[in-house]
Design an enzyme around this catalytic site. Structure first.
Site, mmCIF file in Angstrom:
data_model
loop_
_atom_site.group_PDB
_atom_site.id
_atom_site.type_symbol
_atom_site.label_atom_id
_atom_site.label_comp_id
_atom_site.label_asym_id
_atom_site.label_seq_id
_atom_site.Cartn_x
_atom_site.Cartn_y
_atom_site.Cartn_z
ATOM 1 N N GLY A 65 0.803 -1.230 0.000
ATOM 2 C CA GLY A 65 0.000 0.000 0.000
ATOM 3 C C GLY A 65 0.825 1.265 0.000
ATOM 4 O O GLY A 65 1.637 1.504 -0.899
ATOM 5 N N LYS B 92 2.952 -10.205 -4.248
ATOM 6 C CA LYS B 92 3.837 -9.135 -3.775
ATOM 7 C C LYS B 92 5.266 -9.656 -3.583
ATOM 8 O O LYS B 92 6.237 -8.968 -3.892
ATOM 9 C CB LYS B 92 3.287 -8.542 -2.477
ATOM 10 C CG LYS B 92 1.976 -7.768 -2.709
ATOM 11 C CD LYS B 92 1.251 -7.536 -1.403
ATOM 12 C CE LYS B 92 0.009 -6.677 -1.597
ATOM 13 N NZ LYS B 92 -0.870 -6.664 -0.427
HETATM 14 N N1 NAD Z 1 -8.035 -1.919 -1.452
HETATM 15 C C1 NAD Z 1 -6.756 -1.908 -1.091
HETATM 16 O O1 NAD Z 1 -6.418 -1.754 0.075
HETATM 17 C C2 NAD Z 1 -5.689 -2.048 -2.145
HETATM 18 C C3 NAD Z 1 -4.360 -1.806 -1.765
HETATM 19 C C4 NAD Z 1 -3.341 -1.954 -2.717
HETATM 20 C C5 NAD Z 1 -3.649 -2.341 -3.989
HETATM 21 N N2 NAD Z 1 -4.953 -2.589 -4.317
HETATM 22 C C6 NAD Z 1 -5.227 -2.964 -5.703
HETATM 23 O O2 NAD Z 1 -5.935 -1.919 -6.312
HETATM 24 C C7 NAD Z 1 -6.800 -2.434 -7.305
HETATM 25 C C8 NAD Z 1 -8.224 -1.972 -6.999
HETATM 26 O O3 NAD Z 1 -8.572 -2.418 -5.718
HETATM 27 P P1 NAD Z 1 -9.874 -1.871 -4.987
HETATM 28 O O4 NAD Z 1 -9.738 -2.288 -3.579
HETATM 29 O O5 NAD Z 1 -10.105 -0.448 -5.318
HETATM 30 O O6 NAD Z 1 -10.982 -2.783 -5.677
HETATM 31 P P2 NAD Z 1 -12.530 -2.455 -5.880
HETATM 32 O O7 NAD Z 1 -13.181 -3.739 -6.217
HETATM 33 O O8 NAD Z 1 -13.049 -1.635 -4.761
HETATM 34 O O9 NAD Z 1 -12.497 -1.508 -7.183
HETATM 35 C C9 NAD Z 1 -12.345 -1.958 -8.510
HETATM 36 C C10 NAD Z 1 -13.384 -1.229 -9.320
HETATM 37 O O10 NAD Z 1 -13.162 -1.523 -10.694
HETATM 38 C C11 NAD Z 1 -14.435 -1.631 -11.316
HETATM 39 N N3 NAD Z 1 -14.304 -2.356 -12.558
HETATM 40 C C12 NAD Z 1 -14.232 -3.692 -12.753
HETATM 41 N N4 NAD Z 1 -14.116 -3.964 -14.070
HETATM 42 C C13 NAD Z 1 -14.107 -2.784 -14.703
HETATM 43 C C14 NAD Z 1 -14.021 -2.400 -16.070
HETATM 44 N N5 NAD Z 1 -13.901 -3.302 -17.037
HETATM 45 N N6 NAD Z 1 -14.039 -1.085 -16.386
HETATM 46 C C15 NAD Z 1 -14.159 -0.150 -15.410
HETATM 47 N N7 NAD Z 1 -14.263 -0.447 -14.100
HETATM 48 C C16 NAD Z 1 -14.234 -1.746 -13.758
HETATM 49 C C17 NAD Z 1 -15.310 -2.316 -10.276
HETATM 50 O O11 NAD Z 1 -16.677 -2.074 -10.530
HETATM 51 C C18 NAD Z 1 -14.813 -1.662 -8.981
HETATM 52 O O12 NAD Z 1 -15.564 -0.520 -8.662
HETATM 53 C C19 NAD Z 1 -6.593 -3.942 -7.273
HETATM 54 O O13 NAD Z 1 -5.607 -4.297 -8.207
HETATM 55 C C20 NAD Z 1 -6.070 -4.193 -5.877
HETATM 56 O O14 NAD Z 1 -5.309 -5.358 -5.780
HETATM 57 C C21 NAD Z 1 -5.969 -2.438 -3.436
HETATM 58 N N1 HSE Z 2 -5.928 -6.895 -0.056
HETATM 59 C C1 HSE Z 2 -4.653 -6.293 0.097
HETATM 60 C C2 HSE Z 2 -4.689 -4.853 -0.317
HETATM 61 C C3 HSE Z 2 -3.336 -4.191 -0.291
HETATM 62 O O1 HSE Z 2 -2.522 -4.665 -1.314
HETATM 63 C C4 HSE Z 2 -4.234 -6.395 1.556
HETATM 64 O O2 HSE Z 2 -5.076 -6.723 2.404
HETATM 65 O O3 HSE Z 2 -3.064 -6.176 1.848
HETATM 66 NA NA NA Z 3 4.007 0.546 -1.671
#
Ligand code: NAD
Ligand code: HSE
Ligand code: NA
Length: 448
Positions: A136, A207
Site C-alpha cells: 500500500g 507481492k
Molecule cells: N483496497 C486496497 O487496500 C488495495 C491496496 C493496494 C492495492 N490494491 C489494488 O488496487 C486495485 C483496486 O482495488 P480496490 O480495492 O479499489 O478494488 P474495488 O473492487 O473496490 O475496485 C475496482 C473497481 O473496478 C471496477 N471495474 C471492474 N471492471 C471494470 C471495467 N472493465 N471497467 C471499469 N471499471 C471496472 C469495479 O466495478 C470496482 O468498482 C486492485 O488491483 C487491488 O489489488 C488495493
Molecule cells: N488486499 C490487500 C490490499 C493491499 O494490497 C491487503 O489486504 O493487503
Molecule cells: Na508501496
C-alpha cells in the site's frame, strides 16, 4: 516555467482505491500542479456501474467503455485500479500503444505478466509505475529500484498483506473468530474483491514475486513463490505460540542463496518472537525488512491497505510519471539482468514447531526423537503434557486440550534449522508411527 496544457489522466476503476485517487486529485489539485509543473486533469473515469453516485466526480467524465478511453490518443497517464488479469492487461498494453504511461496498483497482474508489461512500456517509450501494488502506502518499490540500486540486497522479509494481518491480530488479541475478523477487514476496504486472494496467500505471494524480482534483479513469477495461506491457523496455534513467547504472522520471505547463485520466495504463516519488531505490527499495517550488503538492515513500515493509503502511493507515482513526461524521459524500467533460478521450497532452511498428539506411554518420546535423528533434523526443545501433568516432564504446556483423548499426550517439538525437505520428511515419518495419533500442527519459526 509552468506548462499550460494540462496532463490528462484516465482513471480505470472507481472502487475503494479509484474513488480516493479521484478525491485527492481534486482536493490537492493546486499542490499537484505546483509539484509537477503543469496542471493534471481527470479526463475520464471508466466504471462498471455508471448509475452509481460518485461524489466529486463530474458525471460527464464517467464511461463504461474503458477501451475507448485508453484509445483516445490525448491521454498522458492511465491509472489502472480495476484489478485482476483481464481486462486490466489489455487496457494497459493498449494504453502504451496509444501513447500513455501507466500507473497501476495491480499486483496480481504484475506478478503474472510483469515482464511482458515492462517490455511493452519500453517498446513504446513509456513508464510503468506500481508503488501501490506492494504494501500500500509504504514506499518500497522505488526505494528498492532506485535508492538501493547501488547496494546488494540479500533478503526481504515482511508482512505484506493487510487483511490477513488484521485477521491474525484480531484472533490473537481479542480472540475474535476468523470469519468475523475477515468480514470486518472487507468492510474496511482492505480485502481483495475475492478475499480468497488474501487469506490463501495469493496476494502476498504476488507481492513477494514483485519484491524478489526487483530486489535481486531477476524474474520471479507468482508460480515460483511457495505459498501457504492462513486459514488453518487456529486459536490452539496462538496458545502454542504464546507458550514459546511468540505470535503468528503471515510472512513473505525472499532470500538470495548464500552462494548468490539462486533465490527463494515464500509466503506462509510463521511463529515469530514477541520481541521481534514484526510482532508488534498491528491491524492492516505492513512492515518489511530489507537486508543488504552495505546498508545492513532497513525497515519499512506503514499502512498496507485501504483506499486512502493506497491512493497516496498511486498519486506519488502519478506525480513521478507526469514529471518524466514533462521532461521527455522515463524512469527506470525492469532490471532482470541477473537471471537467477528460483530454488524449490525444499531447499529453504528454517526452524519448525511441531505439535503432536501421541500415546501417553513410556518410550514414545524416544521413538519420536529417533525419527528426527534419522532425518538429520536436530531438536532444540521438547515439551510434553500428558494426563498426569507435571509427572517428570521438563515443561508442561497446555495445547488447548483440543481433541486429545484419554491415554493421549501432547508433544511439542521445536527444531534447530534444517532444510524444509528434511522437516517435511520427518513429519511424514512421524505420521506413520503407531504411537503418533495425529500431527496437530506444523509451523515454521522465523525471525530469531
Ligand atoms: N483496497 C486496497 O487496500 C488495495 C491496496 C493496494 C492495492 N490494491 C489494488 O488496487 C486495485 C483496486 O482495488 P480496490 O480495492 O479499489 O478494488 P474495488 O473492487 O473496490 O475496485 C475496482 C473497481 O473496478 C471496477 N471495474 C471492474 N471492471 C471494470 C471495467 N472493465 N471497467 C471499469 N471499471 C471496472 C469495479 O466495478 C470496482 O468498482 C486492485 O488491483 C487491488 O489489488 C488495493
Ligand atoms: N488486499 C490487500 C490490499 C493491499 O494490497 C491487503 O489486504 O493487503
Ligand atoms: Na508501496
Amino acid at each position: 516555467m509552468m506548462r499550460t496544457r494540462p496532463l490528462k489522466v484516465a482513471l480505470l476503476g472507481c472502487g475503494v482505491v479509484g474513488s480516493e485517487v479521484a478525491r485527492i486529485m481534486t482536493t490537492h489539485a493546486d499542490d499537484l500542479t505546483a509539484r509537477i509543473g503543469a496542471p493534471v486533469e481527470l479526463a475520464g473515469v471508466a466504471v462498471r456501474r455508471p448509475s452509481k453516485v460518485r461524489e466529486g466526480i463530474d458525471p460527464a467524465l464517467v464511461t463504461t467503455d474503458a477501451t475507448a478511453l485508453v484509445k483516445r490518443g490525448d491521454i498522458d497517464v492511465v491509472v489502472e485500479v480495476i484489478g485482476g488479469i483481464e481486462p486490466a492487461r489489455t487496457l494497459i498494453t493498449t494504453a502504451f500503444e496509444h501513447g500513455a504511461s501507466v500507473v497501476s496498483a495491480n499486483k496480481a497482474l504484475l506478478a503474472q505478466d510483469g515482464a511482458a508489461l515492462h517490455a511493452a512500456a519500453e517498446e513504446h517509450g513509456k513508464d510503468l509505475y506500481y508503488e501501490a501494488a506492494v504494501a500500500g502506502a509504504i514506499p518500497l518499490i522505488r526505494p528498492l529500484r532506485e535508492s538501493l540500486a547501488g547496494d546488494k540486497v540479500n533478503r526481504v522479509l515482511g508482512i505484506v498483506n493487510g487483511t490477513t494481518n488484521f485477521i491474525l491480530d484480531k484472533m490473537d488479541t481479542t480472540g475474535a473468530g476468523y470469519q468475523e475478523a475477515l468480514d470486518e477487514a472487507t468492510a474496511l476496504g482492505y480485502a481483495e474483491a475475492d478475499p480468497t486472494a488474501d487469506v490463501e496467500g495469493f496476494d502476498a505471494a504476488a507481492k513477494a514475486a514483485i519484491l524478489a524480482g526487483i530486489a535481486f534483479h531477476t524474474r520471479v513469477r507468482l508460480d515460483d513463490v511457495y505459498r501457504e495461506g492462513m486459514t488453518e491457523v487456529t486459536a490452539a496455534d496462538f496458545a502454542s505460540a504464546k507458550q514459546m513467547g511468540c505470535t503468528i504472522k503471515l510472512l513473505a520471505i525472499c532470500e538470495r542463496a548464500a552462494d548468490g547463485g539462486s533465490v527463494t520466495a515464500r509466503v506462509h504463516p510463521a511463529m515469530i518472537p514477541l520481541t521481534h519488531p514484526l510482532a508488534s505490527v498491528r491491524g492492516a499495517y505492513n512492515a518489511v525488512f530489507v537486508e543488504s550488503d552495505a546498508a545492513g538492515q532497513l525497515m519499512f513500515y506503514g499502512p498496507g491497505a485501504g483506499g486512502s493509503p493506497t491512493a497516496s502511493a498511486v498519486l506519488g507515482d502519478l506525480v513521478a510519471v507526469c514529471r518524466n513526461r514533462l521532461g521527455n524521459t522515463t524512469g527506470p524500467g525492469e532490471s532482470a539482468y541477473a537471471a537467477l533460478p528460483v530454488s524449490p521450497m525444499g531447499d529453504v532452511v528454517t526452524r519448525y514447531h511441531i505439535s503432536l498428539d501421541v500415546a501417553d506411554k513410556p518410550g514414545v518420546l524416544a521413538q519420536v526423537a529417533t525419527v528426527f535423528a534419522e532425518h538429520d533434523v536436530s531438536i532444540d526443545t521438547v515439551r510434553q503434557k500428558g494426563r498426569n501433568q507435571g509427572s517428570g516432564d521438563e515443561v508442561a504446556v497446555d495445547q488447548g486440550g483440543g481433541g486429545r483423548r484419554e491415554g493421549e499426550a501432547s508433544l511439542v517439538v521445536v527444531t534447530h534449522r534444517a532444510s524444509d525437505a528434511a522437516l517435511r520428511g520427518t513429519v511424514e515419518a512421524l505420521r506413520k508411527l503407531d504411537t503418533v495419533r495425529g500431527v496437530a500442527s506444523t509451523m515454521r519459526v522465523e525471525g530469531e
